[in-house]
Design a protein around this motif. Structure first.
Motif, PDB file in Angstrom:
ATOM      1  N   TYR A 120      27.063  17.538 -19.147  1.00 22.51           N
ATOM      2  CA  TYR A 120      28.086  18.368 -18.879  1.00 22.51           C
ATOM      3  C   TYR A 120      27.867  19.803 -19.037  1.00 22.51           C
ATOM      4  N   GLY A 121      29.050  20.101 -20.238  1.00 25.93           N
ATOM      5  CA  GLY A 121      28.337  21.764 -20.585  1.00 25.93           C
ATOM      6  C   GLY A 121      29.001  21.201 -21.942  1.00 25.93           C
ATOM      7  N   VAL A 122      29.586  23.135 -22.067  1.00 27.79           N
ATOM      8  CA  VAL A 122      30.710  23.384 -23.057  1.00 27.79           C
ATOM      9  C   VAL A 122      32.131  23.399 -21.966  1.00 27.79           C
ATOM     10  N   ARG A 123      33.077  23.210 -22.884  1.00 28.09           N
ATOM     11  CA  ARG A 123      34.829  23.328 -22.019  1.00 28.09           C
ATOM     12  C   ARG A 123      35.465  23.819 -22.995  1.00 28.09           C
ATOM     13  N   ILE A 124      35.895  24.686 -22.674  1.00 20.51           N
ATOM     14  CA  ILE A 124      36.804  25.984 -23.665  1.00 20.51           C
ATOM     15  C   ILE A 124      38.551  26.085 -23.068  1.00 20.51           C
ATOM     16  N   TYR A 125      39.372  25.165 -23.641  1.00 25.27           N
ATOM     17  CA  TYR A 125      40.071  25.275 -23.718  1.00 25.27           C
ATOM     18  C   TYR A 125      41.000  26.290 -24.176  1.00 25.27           C
ATOM     19  N   THR A 126      41.257  26.921 -23.973  1.00 28.76           N
ATOM     20  CA  THR A 126      42.491  27.924 -24.680  1.00 28.76           C
ATOM     21  C   THR A 126      44.218  27.591 -24.832  1.00 28.76           C
ATOM     22  N   GLU A 127      44.658  28.779 -25.175  1.00 31.13           N
ATOM     23  CA  GLU A 127      46.469  28.933 -25.831  1.00 31.13           C
ATOM     24  C   GLU A 127      47.024  28.160 -24.197  1.00 31.13           C
ATOM     25  N   GLY A 128      47.663  26.898 -24.515  1.00 33.21           N
ATOM     26  CA  GLY A 128      48.220  26.737 -23.134  1.00 33.21           C
ATOM     27  C   GLY A 128      47.834  25.306 -22.849  1.00 33.21           C
ATOM     28  N   SER A 129      46.430  25.173 -22.814  1.00 35.90           N
ATOM     29  CA  SER A 129      46.113  24.376 -22.302  1.00 35.90           C
ATOM     30  C   SER A 129      45.755  22.984 -22.649  1.00 35.90           C
ATOM     31  N   VAL A 130      45.918  21.688 -21.432  1.00 35.87           N
ATOM     32  CA  VAL A 130      46.839  20.493 -22.419  1.00 35.87           C
ATOM     33  C   VAL A 130      45.714  19.758 -20.990  1.00 35.87           C
ATOM     34  N   LEU A 131      45.049  18.873 -21.865  1.00 33.57           N
ATOM     35  CA  LEU A 131      44.357  18.253 -21.191  1.00 33.57           C
ATOM     36  C   LEU A 131      44.887  16.381 -21.067  1.00 33.57           C
ATOM     37  N   THR A 132      45.368  15.667 -20.264  1.00 35.28           N
ATOM     38  CA  THR A 132      45.849  14.763 -19.855  1.00 35.28           C
ATOM     39  C   THR A 132      45.587  13.036 -20.750  1.00 35.28           C
ATOM     40  N   PRO A 133      45.959  12.674 -20.747  1.00 35.29           N
ATOM     41  CA  PRO A 133      45.112  11.696 -21.434  1.00 35.29           C
ATOM     42  C   PRO A 133      45.062  11.040 -20.655  1.00 35.29           C
ATOM     43  N   HIS A 134      43.291  10.389 -20.593  1.00 38.92           N
ATOM     44  CA  HIS A 134      42.500   9.693 -19.355  1.00 38.92           C
ATOM     45  C   HIS A 134      41.283   9.304 -19.965  1.00 38.92           C
ATOM     46  N   VAL A 135      41.049   8.554 -18.952  1.00 42.68           N
ATOM     47  CA  VAL A 135      39.724   7.886 -19.250  1.00 42.68           C
ATOM     48  C   VAL A 135      38.805   8.691 -18.226  1.00 42.68           C
ATOM     49  N   ASP A 136      37.353   9.041 -18.403  1.00 45.28           N
ATOM     50  CA  ASP A 136      36.670   9.547 -17.820  1.00 45.28           C
ATOM     51  C   ASP A 136      35.775   8.564 -16.776  1.00 45.28           C
ATOM     52  N   ARG A 137      35.008   9.122 -15.419  1.00 46.43           N
ATOM     53  CA  ARG A 137      34.842   7.780 -15.021  1.00 46.43           C
ATOM     54  C   ARG A 137      34.196   7.073 -14.836  1.00 46.43           C
ATOM     55  N   VAL A 138      33.454   6.153 -14.832  1.00 44.53           N
ATOM     56  CA  VAL A 138      32.263   5.347 -15.102  1.00 44.53           C
ATOM     57  C   VAL A 138      31.308   5.375 -13.561  1.00 44.53           C
TER      58      VAL A 138
END
Length: 138
Positions: A120-138
Motif C-alpha cells: 500500500y504505502g506509508v500512512r502518517i498519523y498526526t496528533e489527534g488521529s484515531v485508528l479504530t480497532p479493526h481487521v484488514d479485509r482479506v
C-alpha cells in the motif's frame, strides 16, 4: 452532519462483525497470532531512504465518505503511495524490492511459499488521529 446516523451504524456493525468473525476463519502461524521481529536491515534501509526523500510530499489520504477506520473527517491522515513513481524512488520496482526483502521473513514465519499480493504505502498519523480497532479485509 457529515454522515447519516443509519450509515454510521451500519458501517460500525460491519467493522465489529469483521473483528469478531474474520479472525475465526484465519489460521494463526504463532500462538498469539502474530510475530514481532525487527525488520531486516535491507528493508529498513529501503523504507528509510524512501521516507527521507519524500516525507514532505505526503498528501491527504482519500477515505471513502463512510469509512470510520480513522477519524479522517477531524484529523486527516497523510499518505505516501509507494507505487507512485512520481515520488523519488517510488513505483513498481520499489514495491517489488520491498516485497522481495520482506518475503524471506514472511516465508520463514509461516513455513509457506508466498506470492506478492498487495503493498500500500506509508500512512502518517498526526496528533489527534484515531485508528479504530479493526481487521484488514482479506
Amino acid at each position: 452532519e457529515l454522515y447519516g446516523e443509519d450509515e454510521c451504524r451500519e458501517n460500525e456493525k460491519e467493522r465489529i462483525d469483521d473483528n469478531v468473525f474474520q479472525p475465526q476463519s484465519m489460521m494463526n502461524f504463532t500462538s498469539g497470532g502474530f510475530r514481532k521481529v525487527k525488520a531486516p536491515p535491507a528493508l529498513r534501509q529501503l523504507l528509510s531512504d524512501f521516507w527521507e526523500k519524500n516525507k514532505d510530499k505526503a498528501v491527504d489520504e482519500y477515505w471513502p465518505p463512510i469509512s470510520i477506520a480513522t477519524n479522517h473527517w477531524e484529523v486527516p491522515t497523510k499518505f505516501l503511495n509507494i507505487m507512485n513513481n512520481q515520488y523519488e524512488g517510488g513505483g513498481e520496482d520499489f514495491a517489488g524490492a520491498l516485497w522481495e526483502v520482506a518475503q524471506n521473513e514472511v516465508e520463514e514465519w509461516t513455513g509457506w511459499k508466498m506470492r506478492a499480493s498487495s503493498i500500500y504505502g506509508v500512512r502518517i498519523y498526526t496528533e489527534g488521529s484515531v485508528l479504530t480497532p479493526h481487521v484488514d479485509r482479506v
